[in-house]
Design an enzyme around this catalytic site. Structure first.
Site, PDB file in Angstrom:
ATOM      1  N   ASP A   1      25.037  16.153 -25.089  1.00  0.00           N
ATOM      2  CA  ASP A   1      25.642  16.075 -26.513  1.00  0.00           C
ATOM      3  C   ASP A   1      24.928  17.081 -27.209  1.00  0.00           C
ATOM      4  OD1 ASP A   1      26.570  14.364 -28.519  1.00  0.00           O
ATOM      5  OD2 ASP A   1      24.167  13.987 -29.238  1.00  0.00           O
TER       6      ASP A   1
ATOM      7  N   ASP B   1      15.843  24.121 -23.359  1.00  0.00           N
ATOM      8  CA  ASP B   1      15.597  24.910 -24.557  1.00  0.00           C
ATOM      9  C   ASP B   1      15.855  26.517 -24.158  1.00  0.00           C
ATOM     10  OD1 ASP B   1      13.481  24.517 -22.866  1.00  0.00           O
ATOM     11  OD2 ASP B   1      11.909  24.767 -24.388  1.00  0.00           O
TER      12      ASP B   1
END
Ligand code: NAD
Length: 363
Positions: A249, A225
Site C-alpha cells: 500500500d 525501509d
C-alpha cells in the site's frame, strides 16, 4: 468480435466522472462491452442497507471482470472499507500496480518501469481489530501478557497481523508467474523480517522456498525501509516487488509519486476466479462533480483490463493514445501541470475527448 460482459462500479466522490471518461475511451477502441452497473459504498446503503450489497458480488462472480471507481471509507467510525471487503469477499489476493513513467509526466526519472505485486487479503489489513476500552481488548491484553510476559498498556487498542504460509505461497508464486508472463527478470520480496519474525519472517522463509522452484527468474529480498530508499536512488535495479499488504500500500503511493502522482497510477486486483480493475487513488471527495481530476489512472486500469481480456491490440492502441496525450501536454488535468493553478489545464471529460481523438487519429 466477442462482446465482454463487465461489472461497472462507478463508486462515489470523483468515481462516476472518471469512470464515465474511461468507459468512453474503452469503447472508442472498438472493443464491445456489456456494462452491468452496480452501486456500492454510501450510495448503496439507502437501497440495500449495506455498503457492499450481494448483487455487486454476484455480478462480479458471474462476469469475472469488473472496472471500479474509488469508494469513500468513513474515518474512525462507520462502515469498514468496501474496497478491502470486496478484495476479501472475492479473494482477490494479488494487487498488481505497475509503476511506469510516461514521457511528459512529472517523473522522478523517465526510465521508471517496475511492478508492485501486493498481497491483498492478510497482514494488518485483515480487519481484525479490538477497540480500546472494550472488555474484549482487556481480555486479550491479559491473555497476551500471560503468554509473552510482555507488558501491553491497558489503555491500548489492538490490531492483529495474520500472515500465513498458504497466503504467502500463493502471492510469491503469483509474482513469479507474473514476471515470467510479462518477461520480467527479477522478483524482490519486501518485508521487515528483522523485526516481525513470525509474520514477515515467515513470509520471507516461504518466498525463499518458492524461489527455489522458480529458478528461471532471479530472486532477492529487501527490508521495506531500505526498499523505499533504493527505489528512489536506484529504481532500475528493481523489476517485480512482491510485498506484504501494508508495505505494498505504502510503496504504491511512493511509486505513484515517482511517476507524476496518483492521477497516473493504475491497478488490478486479481483472484483465482475474478479480477477487479481500479486506480490506486481514492475518491478525492473535495473534487467530486467538478470535472477536474485526472481520469488517466482509471483509464490505465482499463488498459490492464483489456490485456486481461486478451484484447491486446486495443490495449496497445489505448495505452499509446494515453501516452501521446500526456506527451503532448495540452489536454491534461491540473495535476500534470508544473503549477497546480495553471489556467491551461483541462477537465476530466476533455482528457477523454483528446484520447478518443488520438485513438481515431491512430486507427
Ligand atoms: P485520495 O487518493 O482520494 O486523494 C488524495 C489527493 O490526491 C486528492 O486530494 C488529490 O489532490 C489527489 N488525487 C487523487 N486522485 C486524483 C486524480 N485522479 N487526479 C488528480 N488528483 C488526484 O486519498 P484520500 O483523500 O486519502 O482518500 C479519500 C477517500 O478515498 C477516503 O475515504 C479513502 O478511504 C478512499 N480511498 C478509496 C480507495 C479505493 O476505492 N480503492 C483507495 C484509497 C482511498
Amino acid at each position: 468480435m466477442a462482446r465482454h460482459a463487465v461489472t461497472l462500479v462507478p463508486g462515489d466522490g470523483v468515481g462516476p466522472e472518471i469512470c464515465d471518461a474511461t468507459v468512453r475511451v474503452l469503447e472508442a477502441t472498438g472493443v464491445q462491452f456489456d456494462w452491468d452497473v452496480h452501486q456500492a459504498g454510501e450510495a448503496a446503503i439507502k437501497d440495500f442497507g449495506t455498503p457492499l450489497p450481494e448483487p455487486v458480488l454476484a455480478s462480479i462472480r458471474k462476469n469475472k471482470v469488473a472496472l471500479k471507481g474509488p469508494i469513500t471509507t468513513p474515518v474512525g467510525s462507520g462502515f469498514r472499507s468496501v474496497n478491502v471487503a470486496l478484495r476479501q469477499e472475492l479473494d482477490l489476493y494479488a494487487l498488481v500496480r505497475p509503476v511506469k513513467a510516461y514521457k511528459g509526466a512529472r517523473n522522478l526519472r523517465d526510465d521508471l518501469d517496475f511492478v508492485i505485486v501486493r498481497e491483498n487479503t492478510e497482514d494488518i489489513y485483515a480487519g481484525i481489530e479490538f477497540e480500546q476500552g472494550t472488555s474484549d481488548v482487556k481480555h486479550l491484553i491479559e491473555e497476551i501478557s500471560g503468554l509473552t510476559k510482555k507488558n501491553i498498556r491497558l489503555d491500548s487498542g489492538l490490531s492483529i497481523k495474520p500472515v500465513s504460509i498458504s497466503g504467502s505461497e500463493r502471492i510469491v508464486q503469483f509474482a513469479f508467474d507474473y514476471a515470467r508472463k510479462n518477461k520480467r527478470r527479477k522478483v524482490t520480496a519486501v518485508h521487515k523480517a528483522n523485526i516481525m519474525k513470525h509474520t514477515d519472517g515467515l513470509f520471507l522463509a516461504v518466498a525463499r522456498r518458492v524461489a527455489e522452484s522458480n529458478k528461471d527468474i532471479e530472486f532477492e529480498d529487501r527490508i521495506v525501509d531500505n526498499m523505499c530508499m533504493q527505489l528512489v536512488l536506484r529504481p532500475r535495479e528493481y523489476d517485480v516487488l512482491c510485498c506484504l499488504n501494508l508495505y505494498g500500500d505504502i510503496i504504491s503511493d511512493l511509486g505513484a509519486g515517482m511517476i507524476g502522482g496518483l492521477g497516473l497510477a493504475p491497478g488490478a486486483n486479481i483472484g483465482s476466479n475474478s479480477a477487479v480493475f481500479e486506480a490506486t487513488h481514492g475518491s478525492a471527495p473535495k473534487y467530486a462533480g467538478l470535472n477536474k481530476v485526472n481520469p488517466i489512472a482509471v483509464m490505465l486500469s482499463g488498459v490492464l483490463m483489456l490485456r486481461h481480456l486478451e484484447e491486446v491490440a486495443a490495449a496497445d492502441a489505448l495505452e499509446t493514445a494515453i501516452a501521446d496525450v500526456i506527451a503532448l501536454g495540452k489536454s491534461v488535468t491540473y495535476d500534470l501541470k508544473e503549477m497546480r493553478d495553471d489556467p491551461t489545464a483541462v477537465g476530466t471529460s476533455q482528457v477523454a475527448d483528446a484520447i478518443v481523438a488520438q485513438l481515431k487519429a491512430g486507427a
